[in-house]
Enzyme design. Structure first.
Site, PDB file in Angstrom:
ATOM      1  N   ASP A 104     -25.841  14.585   7.082  1.00  0.00           N
ATOM      2  CA  ASP A 104     -25.746  15.965   6.600  1.00  0.00           C
ATOM      3  C   ASP A 104     -27.172  16.485   6.417  1.00  0.00           C
ATOM      4  O   ASP A 104     -28.128  15.741   6.579  1.00  0.00           O
ATOM      5  CB  ASP A 104     -24.918  16.035   5.319  1.00  0.00           C
ATOM      6  CG  ASP A 104     -25.614  15.366   4.146  1.00  0.00           C
ATOM      7  OD1 ASP A 104     -26.718  14.823   4.334  1.00  0.00           O
ATOM      8  OD2 ASP A 104     -25.049  15.366   3.043  1.00  0.00           O
ATOM      9  N   ASP A 294     -14.937  14.013   6.880  1.00  0.00           N
ATOM     10  CA  ASP A 294     -15.601  13.018   6.031  1.00  0.00           C
ATOM     11  C   ASP A 294     -15.199  13.311   4.606  1.00  0.00           C
ATOM     12  O   ASP A 294     -14.910  14.471   4.269  1.00  0.00           O
ATOM     13  CB  ASP A 294     -17.126  13.123   6.128  1.00  0.00           C
ATOM     14  CG  ASP A 294     -17.667  14.264   5.291  1.00  0.00           C
ATOM     15  OD1 ASP A 294     -17.543  15.424   5.731  1.00  0.00           O
ATOM     16  OD2 ASP A 294     -18.175  14.021   4.191  1.00  0.00           O
ATOM     17  N   CYS A 332       1.163  -1.096   4.634  1.00  0.00           N
ATOM     18  CA  CYS A 332      -0.227  -1.202   5.104  1.00  0.00           C
ATOM     19  C   CYS A 332      -0.512  -2.596   5.676  1.00  0.00           C
ATOM     20  O   CYS A 332      -0.256  -3.598   5.030  1.00  0.00           O
ATOM     21  CB  CYS A 332      -1.182  -0.916   3.947  1.00  0.00           C
ATOM     22  SG  CYS A 332      -2.919  -1.054   4.408  1.00  0.00           S
ATOM     23  N   CYS A 334      -3.453  -3.884   6.236  1.00  0.00           N
ATOM     24  CA  CYS A 334      -4.843  -4.298   6.005  1.00  0.00           C
ATOM     25  C   CYS A 334      -4.894  -5.679   5.339  1.00  0.00           C
ATOM     26  O   CYS A 334      -3.917  -6.159   4.767  1.00  0.00           O
ATOM     27  CB  CYS A 334      -5.602  -3.251   5.192  1.00  0.00           C
ATOM     28  SG  CYS A 334      -5.535  -3.456   3.403  1.00  0.00           S
ATOM     29  N   CYS A 337      -3.844  -5.919   1.640  1.00  0.00           N
ATOM     30  CA  CYS A 337      -2.397  -5.854   1.413  1.00  0.00           C
ATOM     31  C   CYS A 337      -1.685  -7.110   1.925  1.00  0.00           C
ATOM     32  O   CYS A 337      -0.637  -7.485   1.407  1.00  0.00           O
ATOM     33  CB  CYS A 337      -1.822  -4.596   2.051  1.00  0.00           C
ATOM     34  SG  CYS A 337      -2.362  -3.107   1.193  1.00  0.00           S
ATOM     35  N   HIS A 363      -8.967  -1.288   1.115  1.00  0.00           N
ATOM     36  CA  HIS A 363      -7.620  -0.778   1.404  1.00  0.00           C
ATOM     37  C   HIS A 363      -7.635   0.738   1.617  1.00  0.00           C
ATOM     38  O   HIS A 363      -7.011   1.244   2.549  1.00  0.00           O
ATOM     39  CB  HIS A 363      -6.619  -1.124   0.295  1.00  0.00           C
ATOM     40  CG  HIS A 363      -5.419  -0.236   0.365  1.00  0.00           C
ATOM     41  ND1 HIS A 363      -4.398  -0.435   1.278  1.00  0.00           N
ATOM     42  CD2 HIS A 363      -5.129   0.929  -0.279  1.00  0.00           C
ATOM     43  CE1 HIS A 363      -3.528   0.555   1.175  1.00  0.00           C
ATOM     44  NE2 HIS A 363      -3.941   1.393   0.233  1.00  0.00           N
TER      45      HIS A 363
END
Ligand code: ZN
Length: 400
Positions: A104, A294, A332, A334, A337, A363
């Site tokens: 940015d 973002d 989920c 991931c 999880c 997560h």
């Protein structure tokens, strides 16, 4: 080394191809000098050269597979300072990240200092939050710092009007943003021509230079937003962003602006909605034509004990999870999880263990990135309206 000047005129800094559409929603590929990024894309925020609470290996893992992350010009400029990052050979080398980086401009951070800053035509004067020293940020300084960082996508230096600003104040601010955009472009072009960019890499079909995005401002005033878009497109950039949203305005105002502006943005360029938002905001903004996002929510909220799940937000501090051996999110895939229970994560959090923040952040990022994967697949298969409906209904079920 190839001649940068000849290169710059021959080919673009990035390539964007929309490959599928469903209504206003688009799925495509944004090719930067550091490789292709599938859009719509969520970009984790790495404020001070780190996506807080997560290792780069995890960001690169199949679990997350983040293709691009953000760096903050303001923070990196103040600390560690540009000399140190230049000495390291640019931000990619300094932090150990080979994939794409977007920085940015520092405009938003300086703006959020509120009364601590002074704005004039030249730029913004403010006191550093690190050591109290008086600093000055302008379009030229911001471009110089972003060239030294060597990010792959550079943002113009803009001024953000507060959500509740009057038409008159917003117009003044939006015009200033326009003049600063021109100065940003001019300074940027000069820096590219003099090889000030530390991140330069040879990339097939691209000129290897940094890309520059313009920013549309105008708060909640639609006529000013349209004017801002026109003046930004007239200058000409590699991509276009909608800035100044998610700064305290009503959500309905935010979507009014996106509804009005996103479809009018150049169709052949990537569209980036800055600093937004919740998983639901992301899906709703994709439906209105946005390609890039973002937000600090997945990392920041992860550190304060809040998990984003397919069934809404879950506060891990809540005593009702003390003996709950289900994962954070049963849908989920991931690694957090697959391995850990709510009861364990709650125990870590209540004990002040740093692993609580690490696991919740992991997560949350997986959930945001997975959501975007689902969005992309559904646009490509023509099922986006169904994806959007199911996603929203599940969230609203709020079955913590
Ligand atoms: Zn998970």
């Amino acid at each position: 080394m190839m001649s940068s000047k000849a290169n710059l005129t021959d080919s673009p800094a990035l390539h964007f191809e929309v490959e599928a559409r469903d209504g206003e929603a688009r799925a495509g590929v944004l090719t930067t000098r550091r490789g292709p990024i599938e859009t719509p894309v969520f970009m984790p925020v790495g404020t001070a050269g780190t996506v807080k609470g997560i290792r780069f290996e995890a960001l690169e893992s199949d679990d997350l597979n983040a293709q691009i992350i953000l760096g903050n010009t303001y923070h990196l400029w103040l600390r560690p300072g540009i000399d140190i990052i230049k000495e390291a050979g640019g931000l990619h080398r300094f932090i150990g990240w080979d994939r794409a980086l977007l920085t940015d401009s520092g405009g938003f951070q300086v703006w959020s200092l509120g009364a601590l800053r002074k704005i004039n035509e030249e730029g913004t004067e403010f006191r550093s939050h690190v050591d109290g020293s008086l600093r000055f940020l302008s379009p030229e300084v911001s471009m110089e710092v972003q060239a030294a960082l060597g990010s792959d996508i550079v943002m113009v230096f803009d001024e953000c009007a507060p959500g509740e600003a009057s038409h008159e104040d917003t117009e003044r601010s939006m015009q200033l943003t326009g003049r600063w955009a021109r100065r940003s472009k001019m300074a940027f072009d000069q820096l590219q021509a003099t090889a000030a960019d530390t991140g330069r890499v040879d990339a097939e079909g691209l000129n290897g230079a940094q890309a520059l995005f313009g920013i549309v401002q105008g708060a909640g005033h639609l006529d000013l937003r349209r004017q801002s878009l026109d003046q930004t497109v007239e200058i000409g950039f590699d991509g276009y962003a909608i800035g100044g949203l998610s700064v305290g305005e009503e959500k309905s105002v935010m979507f009014e602006v996106i509804d009005e502006i996103a479809p009018k943005m150049p169709k052949e360029s990537p569209r980036y909605l800055m600093g937004v938002g919740t998983p639901e905001d992301l899906v709703e903004s994709v439906a209105r034509g946005v390609d890039m996002f973002d937000c600090v929510l997945p990392t920041r909220n992860g550190r304060t004990g809040q998990a984003f799940t397919a069934r809404g937000k879950l506060n891990i501090k809540n005593s009702r999870w003390a003996k709950d051996n289900r994962p954070l999110d049963e849908l989920c895939p991931c690694s957090v999880c697959r391995r850990h229970s709510r009861a364990y994560l709650r125990h870590l959090y209540m004990s002040g263990e740093m692993l609580a923040s690490i696991l919740l952040t992991h997560h949350n990022l997986a959930f945001f990135l997975d959501t975007m994967r689902g969005v992309r697949q559904s646009i490509r298969s023509g099922d986006f309206p169904k994806f959007r409906r199911d996603f929203t209904e599940r969230l609203r079920a709020n079955g913590e």
